[in-house]
Design a protein around this motif. Structure first.
Motif, PDB file in Angstrom:
ATOM      1  N   MET A   1      20.767  -5.813   0.292  1.00 14.45           N
ATOM      2  CA  MET A   1      19.499  -6.280  -0.262  1.00 14.45           C
ATOM      3  C   MET A   1      18.353  -5.456   0.320  1.00 14.45           C
ATOM      4  O   MET A   1      18.276  -5.272   1.541  1.00 14.45           O
ATOM      5  N   GLN A   2      17.474  -4.941  -0.531  1.00 15.41           N
ATOM      6  CA  GLN A   2      16.330  -4.177  -0.076  1.00 15.41           C
ATOM      7  C   GLN A   2      15.134  -5.094   0.095  1.00 15.41           C
ATOM      8  O   GLN A   2      14.637  -5.677  -0.856  1.00 15.41           O
ATOM      9  N   PHE A   3      14.673  -5.220   1.334  1.00 13.82           N
ATOM     10  CA  PHE A   3      13.546  -6.089   1.614  1.00 13.82           C
ATOM     11  C   PHE A   3      12.256  -5.449   1.103  1.00 13.82           C
ATOM     12  O   PHE A   3      12.088  -4.233   1.182  1.00 13.82           O
ATOM     13  N   PRO A   4      11.325  -6.250   0.588  1.00 14.41           N
ATOM     14  CA  PRO A   4      10.020  -5.693   0.216  1.00 14.41           C
ATOM     15  C   PRO A   4       9.330  -5.104   1.447  1.00 14.41           C
ATOM     16  O   PRO A   4       9.395  -5.671   2.536  1.00 14.41           O
ATOM     17  N   SER A   5       8.697  -3.978   1.282  1.00 19.64           N
ATOM     18  CA  SER A   5       7.932  -3.365   2.363  1.00 19.64           C
ATOM     19  C   SER A   5       6.491  -3.868   2.295  1.00 19.64           C
ATOM     20  O   SER A   5       6.098  -4.591   1.369  1.00 19.64           O
ATOM     21  N   ARG A   6       5.684  -3.466   3.266  1.00 25.87           N
ATOM     22  CA  ARG A   6       4.258  -3.822   3.223  1.00 25.87           C
ATOM     23  C   ARG A   6       3.573  -3.185   2.013  1.00 25.87           C
ATOM     24  O   ARG A   6       2.654  -3.760   1.444  1.00 25.87           O
ATOM     25  N   HIS A   7       4.021  -1.997   1.635  1.00 23.34           N
ATOM     26  CA  HIS A   7       3.471  -1.391   0.420  1.00 23.34           C
ATOM     27  C   HIS A   7       3.809  -2.233  -0.806  1.00 23.34           C
ATOM     28  O   HIS A   7       2.967  -2.406  -1.709  1.00 23.34           O
ATOM     29  N   ASP A   8       5.031  -2.770  -0.868  1.00 26.17           N
ATOM     30  CA  ASP A   8       5.419  -3.627  -1.985  1.00 26.17           C
ATOM     31  C   ASP A   8       4.537  -4.868  -2.037  1.00 26.17           C
ATOM     32  O   ASP A   8       4.109  -5.309  -3.115  1.00 26.17           O
ATOM     33  N   MET A   9       4.265  -5.439  -0.862  1.00 24.76           N
ATOM     34  CA  MET A   9       3.423  -6.635  -0.799  1.00 24.76           C
ATOM     35  C   MET A   9       2.006  -6.321  -1.252  1.00 24.76           C
ATOM     36  O   MET A   9       1.410  -7.067  -2.041  1.00 24.76           O
ATOM     37  N   ALA A  10       1.450  -5.202  -0.782  1.00 26.83           N
ATOM     38  CA  ALA A  10       0.094  -4.822  -1.166  1.00 26.83           C
ATOM     39  C   ALA A  10      -0.009  -4.603  -2.664  1.00 26.83           C
ATOM     40  O   ALA A  10      -0.984  -5.003  -3.314  1.00 26.83           O
ATOM     41  N   ARG A  94      -5.138  -1.478   1.467  1.00 28.58           N
ATOM     42  CA  ARG A  94      -4.700  -2.880   1.412  1.00 28.58           C
ATOM     43  C   ARG A  94      -3.476  -3.099   2.293  1.00 28.58           C
ATOM     44  O   ARG A  94      -3.350  -4.144   2.947  1.00 28.58           O
ATOM     45  N   THR A  95      -2.587  -2.135   2.338  1.00 34.95           N
ATOM     46  CA  THR A  95      -1.403  -2.250   3.186  1.00 34.95           C
ATOM     47  C   THR A  95      -1.807  -2.368   4.655  1.00 34.95           C
ATOM     48  O   THR A  95      -1.242  -3.171   5.407  1.00 34.95           O
ATOM     49  N   ARG A  96      -2.795  -1.586   5.074  1.00 37.09           N
ATOM     50  CA  ARG A  96      -3.213  -1.592   6.474  1.00 37.09           C
ATOM     51  C   ARG A  96      -3.816  -2.937   6.889  1.00 37.09           C
ATOM     52  O   ARG A  96      -3.790  -3.283   8.071  1.00 37.09           O
ATOM     53  N   ARG A  97      -4.320  -3.686   5.924  1.00 38.89           N
ATOM     54  CA  ARG A  97      -4.974  -4.955   6.263  1.00 38.89           C
ATOM     55  C   ARG A  97      -3.999  -6.130   6.329  1.00 38.89           C
ATOM     56  O   ARG A  97      -4.386  -7.236   6.685  1.00 38.89           O
ATOM     57  N   TYR A 235       9.428   0.139   9.263  1.00 38.26           N
ATOM     58  CA  TYR A 235      10.195   0.041   8.022  1.00 38.26           C
ATOM     59  C   TYR A 235       9.297   0.251   6.806  1.00 38.26           C
ATOM     60  O   TYR A 235       8.218  -0.336   6.701  1.00 38.26           O
ATOM     61  N   GLY A 236       9.758   1.066   5.869  1.00 39.93           N
ATOM     62  CA  GLY A 236       9.002   1.238   4.630  1.00 39.93           C
ATOM     63  C   GLY A 236       9.169   2.619   4.044  1.00 39.93           C
ATOM     64  O   GLY A 236      10.063   3.393   4.409  1.00 39.93           O
ATOM     65  N   ASP A 237       8.289   2.942   3.102  1.00 40.00           N
ATOM     66  CA  ASP A 237       8.344   4.208   2.389  1.00 40.00           C
ATOM     67  C   ASP A 237       7.531   5.275   3.103  1.00 40.00           C
ATOM     68  O   ASP A 237       6.439   5.006   3.624  1.00 40.00           O
ATOM     69  N   TYR A 238       8.074   6.490   3.096  1.00 41.44           N
ATOM     70  CA  TYR A 238       7.409   7.635   3.697  1.00 41.44           C
ATOM     71  C   TYR A 238       7.422   8.795   2.716  1.00 41.44           C
ATOM     72  O   TYR A 238       8.278   8.899   1.840  1.00 41.44           O
ATOM     73  N   HIS A 256       3.484   6.365   3.285  1.00 46.47           N
ATOM     74  CA  HIS A 256       2.834   6.460   1.977  1.00 46.47           C
ATOM     75  C   HIS A 256       3.664   5.695   0.958  1.00 46.47           C
ATOM     76  O   HIS A 256       4.895   5.767   0.969  1.00 46.47           O
ATOM     77  N   PRO A 257       3.026   4.928   0.073  1.00 46.75           N
ATOM     78  CA  PRO A 257       3.786   4.210  -0.960  1.00 46.75           C
ATOM     79  C   PRO A 257       4.538   5.186  -1.855  1.00 46.75           C
ATOM     80  O   PRO A 257       4.129   6.331  -2.045  1.00 46.75           O
ATOM     81  N   ARG A 258       5.645   4.711  -2.391  1.00 46.72           N
ATOM     82  CA  ARG A 258       6.520   5.551  -3.215  1.00 46.72           C
ATOM     83  C   ARG A 258       5.745   6.191  -4.362  1.00 46.72           C
ATOM     84  O   ARG A 258       4.947   5.552  -5.047  1.00 46.72           O
ATOM     85  N   ALA A 259       5.999   7.486  -4.571  1.00 46.48           N
ATOM     86  CA  ALA A 259       5.368   8.244  -5.652  1.00 46.48           C
ATOM     87  C   ALA A 259       6.368   9.269  -6.170  1.00 46.48           C
ATOM     88  O   ALA A 259       7.406   9.526  -5.549  1.00 46.48           O
ATOM     89  N   LYS A 260       6.068   9.857  -7.313  1.00 48.21           N
ATOM     90  CA  LYS A 260       6.978  10.815  -7.933  1.00 48.21           C
ATOM     91  C   LYS A 260       7.063  12.099  -7.104  1.00 48.21           C
ATOM     92  O   LYS A 260       6.108  12.469  -6.419  1.00 48.21           O
TER      93      LYS A 260
END
Length: 270
Positions: A1-10, A94-97, A235-238, A256-260
């Motif tokens: 299971m992939q947990f939501p990251s802080r970027h996902d929450m933001a 928003r993620t930083r907050r 933990y999260g996206d880089y 950094h949040p996931r991007a292409k």
């Protein structure tokens, strides 16, 4: 299971705040931003317009009118599509907050009460730079997350993300060196914020990868391992941005949040 990251929450919070009040520019205009070919070989025009508040995409599709006998009208199919997290306005700030308590509460609302012990915490540490000399074989070196090994990315699996000289899956990346065999200088920069590309390198490409444990190392093919400091945001996206030249490589790793995937165009004279 992939947990939501802080970027996902933001991203979820920004979408909730925007709701259905999307701010689409030129909402009544059909501007072709892309095309595709349908099963019958006809061209489909596509218009993608992003909400200026949350990045949600308004997508319209219609058959390209016949130039010989243009139709008086045509049908347009419309829908909305979620953007890449990296295209959501304000997501980094928003993620930083987000506090630890808010993140824990967010996970609980999704039925997640126990975060795996090996998931790295958010350290919010600064920039570090490390210099290595790697022994290159078959033009390859690797960035791996403990306890991952080269088999995570070699051979390159079909679901890997690729951008020129770099291929990645969660927790592992294969970097292609400008030399096939020998020694080369490799600089690694880990950062919380985007340090910006170094335009002194003629070739630059970048992509996203998710890391869980936070502990990473460089690995030579059938050679030495070089440990790096824990990743700055846990933990999260880089974003992995690989620079290459005949004399060496620069690998930037930053939260950094996931991007292409993206390959930079070389500057004139470089």
């Amino acid at each position: 299971m992939q947990f939501p990251s802080r970027h996902d929450m933001a991203m979820a919070l920004i979408f909730d705040e925007c709701g259905d009040r999307h701010d689409f520019p030129d909402r009544d205009r059909l501007v072709v931003t892309d095309t595709e070919i349908d099963e019958s070989g006809h061209t489909i025009n596509i218009s993608r317009i992003a909400c200026r508040s949350c990045g949600m995409l308004k997508v319209s599709r219609w058959h390209k009118p016949d130039r010989v006998e243009p139709a008086r009208g045509f049908a347009v199919m419309g829908q909305q599509e979620y953007p890449e997290p990296g295209d959501v306005p304000g997501i980094v700030d928003r993620t930083r907050r987000i506090t630890d308590a808010e993140y824990t509460k967010y996970l609980a609302t999704r039925g997640i009460s126990d975060i795996p012990a090996y998931y790295a915490p958010d350290r919010r540490e600064g920039t570090e730079q490390h210099e290595f000399v790697l022994r290159i074989r078959a033009g390859q070196f690797f960035l791996l997350e403990w306890p991952n090994k080269i088999g995570e990315i070699l051979p390159i699996p079909p679901y890997a993300t690729s951008a020129g000289p770099i291929d990645a899956v969660p927790g592992a990346a294969l970097c292609w060196s400008p030399i096939d065999d020998g020694e080369i200088a490799v600089t690694v920069v880990t950062a919380l914020d985007d340090p910006g590309p170094d335009r002194s390198y003629p070739h630059i490409a970048e992509l996203s990868s998710r890391f869980h444990a936070g502990g990473v190392y460089l690995c030579e093919l059938a050679g030495a391992r070089h440990e790096l400091p824990p990743l700055p945001a846990g933990y999260g996206d880089y974003r992995l941005r690989l620079h290459t030249s005949d004399s060496g490589c620069l690998l930037q790793i930053f939260s950094h949040p996931r991007a292409k995937p993206f390959a930079h165009q070389p500057m004139q004279g470089v």
